[in-house]
Design an enzyme around this catalytic site. Structure first.
Site, mmCIF file in Angstrom:
data_model
loop_
_atom_site.group_PDB
_atom_site.id
_atom_site.type_symbol
_atom_site.label_atom_id
_atom_site.label_comp_id
_atom_site.label_asym_id
_atom_site.label_seq_id
_atom_site.Cartn_x
_atom_site.Cartn_y
_atom_site.Cartn_z
ATOM 1 N N TYR A 198 40.051 52.702 48.210
ATOM 2 C CA TYR A 198 39.809 54.137 48.329
ATOM 3 C C TYR A 198 39.951 54.620 49.767
ATOM 4 O O TYR A 198 40.267 55.789 50.013
ATOM 5 C CB TYR A 198 38.412 54.488 47.826
ATOM 6 C CG TYR A 198 38.253 54.496 46.320
ATOM 7 C CD1 TYR A 198 39.178 53.869 45.499
ATOM 8 C CD2 TYR A 198 37.179 55.122 45.717
ATOM 9 C CE1 TYR A 198 39.034 53.862 44.127
ATOM 10 C CE2 TYR A 198 37.026 55.129 44.339
ATOM 11 C CZ TYR A 198 37.958 54.489 43.554
ATOM 12 O OH TYR A 198 37.803 54.499 42.182
ATOM 13 N N LYS B 103 37.787 39.882 40.854
ATOM 14 C CA LYS B 103 39.010 39.354 40.262
ATOM 15 C C LYS B 103 39.502 38.209 41.153
ATOM 16 O O LYS B 103 40.619 38.188 41.664
ATOM 17 C CB LYS B 103 40.073 40.459 40.151
ATOM 18 C CG LYS B 103 41.265 40.088 39.260
ATOM 19 C CD LYS B 103 40.889 39.866 37.818
ATOM 20 C CE LYS B 103 42.129 39.652 36.960
ATOM 21 N NZ LYS B 103 41.787 39.339 35.549
ATOM 22 N N ASP C 282 37.682 42.044 34.142
ATOM 23 C CA ASP C 282 38.109 42.347 32.777
ATOM 24 C C ASP C 282 37.100 41.843 31.753
ATOM 25 O O ASP C 282 36.782 42.513 30.772
ATOM 26 C CB ASP C 282 39.502 41.784 32.494
ATOM 27 C CG ASP C 282 39.717 40.399 33.069
ATOM 28 O OD1 ASP C 282 38.820 39.869 33.744
ATOM 29 O OD2 ASP C 282 40.814 39.841 32.839
ATOM 30 N N ASP D 216 33.366 51.804 40.400
ATOM 31 C CA ASP D 216 33.619 53.165 39.926
ATOM 32 C C ASP D 216 33.911 53.152 38.429
ATOM 33 O O ASP D 216 33.351 53.932 37.645
ATOM 34 C CB ASP D 216 34.792 53.755 40.701
ATOM 35 C CG ASP D 216 34.954 55.254 40.488
ATOM 36 O OD1 ASP D 216 34.138 55.851 39.758
ATOM 37 O OD2 ASP D 216 35.903 55.823 41.042
ATOM 38 N N ASP E 98 30.984 54.103 35.109
ATOM 39 C CA ASP E 98 31.265 55.155 34.131
ATOM 40 C C ASP E 98 31.344 54.574 32.720
ATOM 41 O O ASP E 98 30.900 55.199 31.755
ATOM 42 C CB ASP E 98 32.562 55.875 34.475
ATOM 43 C CG ASP E 98 32.372 56.935 35.554
ATOM 44 O OD1 ASP E 98 31.242 57.051 36.059
ATOM 45 O OD2 ASP E 98 33.336 57.634 35.901
#
Length: 371
Positions: A142, A189, A221, A245, A249
């Site tokens: 980001y 990951k 995942d 993020d 959510d």
């Protein structure tokens, strides 16, 4: 206690839900003899409209010179749908996080028993779920270098982390776990990404300072799947910016409504509290937005400053509103209560839970709760 609080209501439903949070804090101030001084400022689309800048200098200066920031939402359709817009409202929030040195976003996930059937997940799966996500918010893709070629056909977003960035949020996560169920799950990951391998090595070293806390690793995942099929297994989730993020959510479906989830963002000397939902521009000024996430963000603010009794009173008031079905239509499609009425109920309950300020009999027939 005296606190100076910067109020950045922002866009969309932000001003409406933040008003309800301020009502709750004002009630707390009255009951517990505190003084909370609120000072408003622009951010996001409204700031672009008023000043041409999503984070005006005046707003930033205010936030740097207050005890805490109470934040609403940013964004509107006009700006959000234009991906090439250099004045995108979200830039106001991202720049504010950087300027305040905020690096840890904390999102509790705990469904309410009276609302379990709202979730698309089965009751037996989500019942008794209680975990916290610690998301790093100052680094990663980001904020790192971004490139696009002259033709606009090749782009890249660098994801970079330093050991120190990982260490500081890891300590927060492990300390939180010590007060809970003594378990931290690092989501990464590491099978592919070098940054994730750095996260694993660094978190493993930090874990040596907390021998009573178990550290486990989960690929992102798999974590996305486990949050849905077995959320009760988690205690504290620790992860980087992008993964956090997305996962936070996703986790909102456990509670059944994103309008129930608060968050806190911490830095070395600054703190910001906000609901995790978006600006929901379609609901602007319609008195239908759920204010509970904003009210609970205020409760997290109180808790941060050691006002635990006061924070519990806010949580108690929210629980009572849910128990008596004093909620907005996203929680009960037949509800006759709006944003302001829910906020009034919560603040009045804080002022007097013994019906001095509301009549509980009227709640069940959808009448005003104000005497």
């Amino acid at each position: 206690m005296n606190l100076k609080i910067a109020v950045l209501s922002g866009d969309g439903i932000g001003p409406e839900v933040i008003l309800q949070a301020k009502k709750a804090l004002n009630a707390i101030a009255i009951v517990y003899d505190h003084e909370f001084v609120f000072e408003d400022a622009f951010i996001g689309a409204i700031a672009v409209e008023k000043t041409g800048n999503p984070l005006p200098e005046q707003t930033l200066n205010l936030c740097l010179n207050t005890d805490a920031v109470l934040f609403g939402t940013v964004g509107d359709a006009e700006h959000d749908n234009d991906i090439n817009n250099k004045l995108n409202p979200i830039q106001g929030l991202l720049k504010l996080r950087q300027a305040l040195g905020l690096y840890a976003n904390i999102r509790p996930i705990k469904p309410y028993k009276d609302l379990l059937d709202l979730s698309p997940l089965k009751r037996k799966i989500i019942e008794d779920t209680d975990f916290i996500i610690f998301r790093e918010i100052s680094g990663g893709s980001y904020f790192c270098e971004k490139k696009i070629n002259d033709q606009g056909t090749v782009a890249s977003d660098l994801c970079e982390y330093t050991e120190e960035e990982i260490i500081r949020i890891s300590h927060l996560a492990f300390k939180a776990a010590q007060k809970r169920k003594n378990k931290v799950t690092l989501v990464d990951k590491a099978s592919i990404l070098e940054t994730s391998r750095l996260w694993r090595r660094t978190a493993t070293e930090v874990a040596k300072n907390y021998p009573d806390v178990a550290l486990e690793f989960l690929l992102v995942d798999n974590a996305a799947m486990q949050i849905i099929i077995n959320p009760k297994q988690f205690d504290v989730i620790l992860t980087e910016n992008l993964f956090g993020d997305i996962l936070s959510d996703e986790a909102s479906v456990i509670t059944g409504a994103i309008g129930l989830l608060p968050s806190a963002s911490l830095g070395n000397s600054s703190v910001l509290f906000e609901p995790i939902h978006g600006s929901f521009a379609e609901a602007k000024r319609r008195n239908i937005a759920n204010p509970i996430a904003s009210v609970l963000s205020a409760a997290m603010l109180l808790e941060h400053f050691g006002l635990h009794l006061e924070s519990e009173k806010v949580y108690e008031a929210v629980h009572k509103a849910i128990e008596l079905n004093v909620v907005t239509a996203d929680l009960n499609p037949y509800s006759k209560f709006g944003t302001n009425e829910v906020g009034d109920f919560i603040s009045n309950y804080i002022l007097s839970k013994d019906d001095l300020y509301f009549k509980s009999d009227n709640v069940y027939i959808g009448q005003s709760t104000i005497v």
